[in-house]
Design an enzyme around this catalytic site. Structure first.
Site, PDB file in Angstrom:
ATOM      1  N   GLU A   1       2.462  68.586   6.146  1.00  0.00           N
ATOM      2  CA  GLU A   1       3.761  67.937   6.166  1.00  0.00           C
ATOM      3  C   GLU A   1       4.024  66.858   5.038  1.00  0.00           C
ATOM      4  O   GLU A   1       3.019  66.348   4.631  1.00  0.00           O
ATOM      5  CB  GLU A   1       4.000  67.261   7.583  1.00  0.00           C
ATOM      6  CG  GLU A   1       5.081  66.304   7.824  1.00  0.00           C
ATOM      7  CD  GLU A   1       5.386  66.017   9.446  1.00  0.00           C
ATOM      8  OE1 GLU A   1       4.384  66.130  10.269  1.00  0.00           O
ATOM      9  OE2 GLU A   1       6.566  65.811   9.659  1.00  0.00           O
TER      10      GLU A   1
ATOM     11  N   ASN B   1      12.155  71.733  14.781  1.00  0.00           N
ATOM     12  CA  ASN B   1      10.718  71.226  15.450  1.00  0.00           C
ATOM     13  C   ASN B   1      10.891  70.185  16.415  1.00  0.00           C
ATOM     14  O   ASN B   1      11.787  69.426  16.257  1.00  0.00           O
ATOM     15  CB  ASN B   1       9.782  70.748  14.113  1.00  0.00           C
ATOM     16  CG  ASN B   1       8.891  69.849  14.415  1.00  0.00           C
ATOM     17  OD1 ASN B   1       7.551  70.559  14.924  1.00  0.00           O
ATOM     18  ND2 ASN B   1       8.800  68.240  14.354  1.00  0.00           N
ATOM     19  N   GLU B   2      10.081  70.211  17.378  1.00  0.00           N
ATOM     20  CA  GLU B   2      10.146  69.023  18.367  1.00  0.00           C
ATOM     21  C   GLU B   2      11.718  68.572  18.759  1.00  0.00           C
ATOM     22  O   GLU B   2      11.831  67.438  18.644  1.00  0.00           O
ATOM     23  CB  GLU B   2       9.211  67.838  18.139  1.00  0.00           C
ATOM     24  CG  GLU B   2       8.012  68.356  18.054  1.00  0.00           C
ATOM     25  CD  GLU B   2       6.723  67.258  18.220  1.00  0.00           C
ATOM     26  OE1 GLU B   2       7.183  66.190  18.081  1.00  0.00           O
ATOM     27  OE2 GLU B   2       5.533  67.493  18.372  1.00  0.00           O
TER      28      GLU B   2
ATOM     29  N   TYR C   1      -1.480  67.654  21.550  1.00  0.00           N
ATOM     30  CA  TYR C   1      -2.419  66.928  20.758  1.00  0.00           C
ATOM     31  C   TYR C   1      -3.433  66.305  21.787  1.00  0.00           C
ATOM     32  O   TYR C   1      -3.181  66.158  23.091  1.00  0.00           O
ATOM     33  CB  TYR C   1      -1.744  65.737  20.030  1.00  0.00           C
ATOM     34  CG  TYR C   1      -1.162  65.976  18.690  1.00  0.00           C
ATOM     35  CD1 TYR C   1      -1.868  66.378  17.611  1.00  0.00           C
ATOM     36  CD2 TYR C   1       0.405  66.379  18.594  1.00  0.00           C
ATOM     37  CE1 TYR C   1      -1.126  66.787  16.446  1.00  0.00           C
ATOM     38  CE2 TYR C   1       0.905  66.506  17.616  1.00  0.00           C
ATOM     39  CZ  TYR C   1       0.245  66.918  16.423  1.00  0.00           C
ATOM     40  OH  TYR C   1       0.911  67.277  15.240  1.00  0.00           O
TER      41      TYR C   1
ATOM     42  N   GLU D   1       1.162  72.970  16.353  1.00  0.00           N
ATOM     43  CA  GLU D   1       0.545  71.605  16.079  1.00  0.00           C
ATOM     44  C   GLU D   1      -0.420  71.455  17.187  1.00  0.00           C
ATOM     45  O   GLU D   1      -0.136  71.107  18.413  1.00  0.00           O
ATOM     46  CB  GLU D   1       1.554  70.441  16.033  1.00  0.00           C
ATOM     47  CG  GLU D   1       2.555  70.523  14.931  1.00  0.00           C
ATOM     48  CD  GLU D   1       3.564  69.464  14.854  1.00  0.00           C
ATOM     49  OE1 GLU D   1       3.307  68.213  15.329  1.00  0.00           O
ATOM     50  OE2 GLU D   1       4.523  69.589  14.274  1.00  0.00           O
TER      51      GLU D   1
ATOM     52  N   GLN E   1      -3.637  67.988  10.532  1.00  0.00           N
ATOM     53  CA  GLN E   1      -2.841  68.836   9.508  1.00  0.00           C
ATOM     54  C   GLN E   1      -3.964  69.018   8.706  1.00  0.00           C
ATOM     55  O   GLN E   1      -5.003  68.327   8.518  1.00  0.00           O
ATOM     56  CB  GLN E   1      -1.720  67.823   8.893  1.00  0.00           C
ATOM     57  CG  GLN E   1      -0.690  67.519  10.087  1.00  0.00           C
ATOM     58  CD  GLN E   1       0.657  67.041   9.497  1.00  0.00           C
ATOM     59  OE1 GLN E   1       0.801  66.748   8.155  1.00  0.00           O
ATOM     60  NE2 GLN E   1       1.600  66.743  10.160  1.00  0.00           N
TER      61      GLN E   1
HETATM   62  O1  AHR Z   1       2.014  65.903  13.203  1.00  0.00           O
HETATM   63  C1  AHR Z   1       2.459  64.922  13.178  1.00  0.00           C
HETATM   64  C2  AHR Z   1       3.552  64.795  13.958  1.00  0.00           C
HETATM   65  O2  AHR Z   1       3.478  65.040  15.402  1.00  0.00           O
HETATM   66  C3  AHR Z   1       4.518  65.818  13.794  1.00  0.00           C
HETATM   67  O3  AHR Z   1       5.560  65.505  12.598  1.00  0.00           O
HETATM   68  C4  AHR Z   1       5.508  66.073  14.971  1.00  0.00           C
HETATM   69  O4  AHR Z   1       6.224  67.499  15.131  1.00  0.00           O
HETATM   70  C5  AHR Z   1       4.593  65.599  15.828  1.00  0.00           C
HETATM   71  O5  AHR Z   1       5.121  64.594  16.811  1.00  0.00           O
END
Ligand code: AHR
Length: 522
Positions: A44, A191-192, A258, A314, A363
């Site tokens: 990103e 995205n999201e 995450y 992600e 990432q």
């Molecule tokens: O990876 C960091 C951020 O986490 C990304 O930009 C977003 O999609 C997620 O919330």
């Protein structure tokens, strides 16, 4: 008094059940391919992932090819990077691709409002990204802008990249120096979109998805694999709604999850943690298994043929940023704990390979659970990098069914001082694993011993085959907090492993504490 009994009960529960770990591999079975794309990556415009990570510009003293770092390309080729997602993340829904084409000096400079408020000069755009993918030999995965973009803008981006012939966008591409179209298959439609990508409801986004996806055309032989923006962790309603309202128009549905050791307010340090925090982090990462099972169950109801892939594009560990760094840059170190997180998640993806056919760690460089760290001309391969090195053995191999019986480990009573990391623990399996057979018939098994203190011995019984030889590689170190730095870049690295013995068709393996092991069984 109450607290005293609670503590005693916890301590009693923490005595790890210790028996014989066992893994049965059905070596003569297996029908599902483990897509190499499950080991995908994500870059990103955030912190120093693109600028300073991939891109240094043509005039940099750092060795580069057309502005792209040679050391980074070489390192990622060693792990056979299969695909790279770009330009975001949250950045994707603010990115207007036309700002990143044409002569670099003429490209607009703007503020990266989402990530650190720094100047984005657009010097890394569509041509640079696709050149990067060609240098890496990987497939591009482009995420288009739904949140603040238009249908026309996304449609023209597809035309610009993939149309071979006479058209306004193809002509513009040629004017900018690229005669032939690129082949781009993976295409994210936002995205999201439940959050930074527009704060939409699932039903509203499902309608928008159908509209945007309609105008993302397949030109010539190029076939888009359209991926809808998926759920946030356990938001099963999102998956249900998307599958019901738009499942027929997509090839993939994403999922973001995450691993955060503490809370979002106090996530925890990347390098300074104790065994309790370590174990609770691994317990949290194992939630991925439940998420995949439950999202897959919903998808099965609408798509029993499993045509639509579930794409965790992600995933990874998210800690507090390293002290003294820009909070908007999400720069964190990477320890042996991250290797355990990576190995565990990749095993989970392998074992869900019938539905999970692509995944992207967040990432690639200098951001979150990075595989590479760079500082000026220096580069570090993180413990997570070495896990991807081990797991490339599974790329496009056939998943073998396995049955695992494992000892349990659990946290010691959490200290009062560690309140954000205190959570009721049910204990976790000491070992997780996955197995595959490659095109030449070799069996590969990846084993993660999550136990921070104890070696775990495991018996592996491959059924339906005759075993002649076993060899392996392992990622081991002396402490769970061990990591690589710019001054000591090779402290944690993969080494040949000789802890496996073969007797009467059974392989007995001594897995060092907190290790990731790859076995090759012939
Ligand atoms: O990876 C960091 C951020 O986490 C990304 O930009 C977003 O999609 C997620 O919330």
């Amino acid at each position: 008094m109450k607290h005293f009994f609670f503590t005693i009960a916890l301590v009693a529960a923490f005595v790890a059940a210790r028996g014989q770990n066992k893994l049965v591999i059905h070596a003569d079975q297996g029908q599902t391919t483990i897509s190499k794309h499950n080991n995908g990556h994500f870059a990103e415009h955030l912190g120093h992932c693109i600028y300073g990570g991939f891109w240094v510009g043509e005039d940099s003293p750092i060795p580069n090819t057309r502005g792209i770092r040679n050391d980074v390309v070489a390192a990622l080729k060693e792990i056979s990077i299969p695909n790279l997602r770009w330009p975001g993340g949250c950045f994707a829904d603010e990115y207007h691709w036309m700002d990143g084409i044409g002569p670099r000096a003429d490209r607009p400079r703007m503020i990266n409002t989402h990530w650190g408020g720094v100047v984005e000069d657009n010097s890394f755009g569509t041509h640079e990204f696709l050149d990067l993918c060609e240098q890496l030999g990987c497939e591009p995965y482009i995420c288009g802008n739904v949140g603040s973009g238009s249908v026309e803008e996304m449609s023209k981006w597809v035309e610009y990249i993939t149309f071979d012939g006479e058209s306004p966008m193809a002509n513009l591409r040629k004017q900018n120096g690229r005669e032939k179209p690129w082949k781009v298959s993976f295409w994210g439609v936002g995205n999201e979109n439940w959050g930074c990508g527009g704060n939409m409801t699932a039903a509203f986004y499902a309608d928008l998805y159908r509209r945007y996806a309609t105008y993302c055309r397949n030109y010539g032989e190029n076939r888009l694999f359209k991926i809808a923006g998926g759920a946030n962790s356990a938001d099963y309603n999102w998956t249900e709604t998307l599958m019901r309202d738009a499942g027929g128009q997509m090839q993939g549905l994403s999922l973001h999850h995450y691993t955060v050791p503490g809370s979002w307010g106090r996530k925890g340090s990347a390098t300074n943690f104790n065994e309790n925090e370590y174990l609770s982090t691994i317990e949290k990462t194992l939630v991925m298994n439940e998420l995949l099972a439950r999202h897959s169950n919903i998808m099965d109801r609408f798509d029993p043929q499993k045509r639509v892939a579930l794409v965790p594009d992600e995933w990874g560990a998210w800690y507090d940023v390293e002290p003294g760094t820009n909070p908007g840059f999400l720069f964190q170190q990477n320890t042996l704990r991250d290797a355990i997180i990576a190995g565990t998640n990749l095993n989970i993806f392998n074992n869900h390979a019938d539905r999970v056919r692509m995944a992207n760690i967040a990432q690639t460089i200098n951001v979150l659970q990075a595989v590479l760290l760079t500082k000026d001309e220096k580069i570090v391969r993180t413990p997570t990098y070495w896990v991807f090195w081990l797991y490339k053995a599974h790329h496009d191999a056939t998943l073998l069914p396995t049955a695992l019986t494992a000892n349990r480990v659990a946290q010691a009573a959490p200290a009062q001082a560690n309140l954000p990391f205190r959570r009721e623990s049910r204990g976790i399996d000491a070992i997780n694993a996955s197995a595959s057979r490659d095109a030449s018939g070799k069996i590969h098994v990846t084993l993660v011993n999550v136990d921070p203190k104890n070696e775990q011995s495991i018996e592996i019984e491959p059924r339906g085959t005759t075993v002649k030889r076993v060899s392996g590689h392992a990622l081991v170190s002396s402490a769970i907090t061990d990591h690589n730095t710019f001054d000591a870049p090779d402290r944690v690295a993969v080494k040949p492993f000789n802890g496996a013995r073969l007797a009467k068709g059974v392989v007995t393996v001594k897995l060092p504490a907190c290790s990731v092991v790859l076995l090759e069984i012939e």
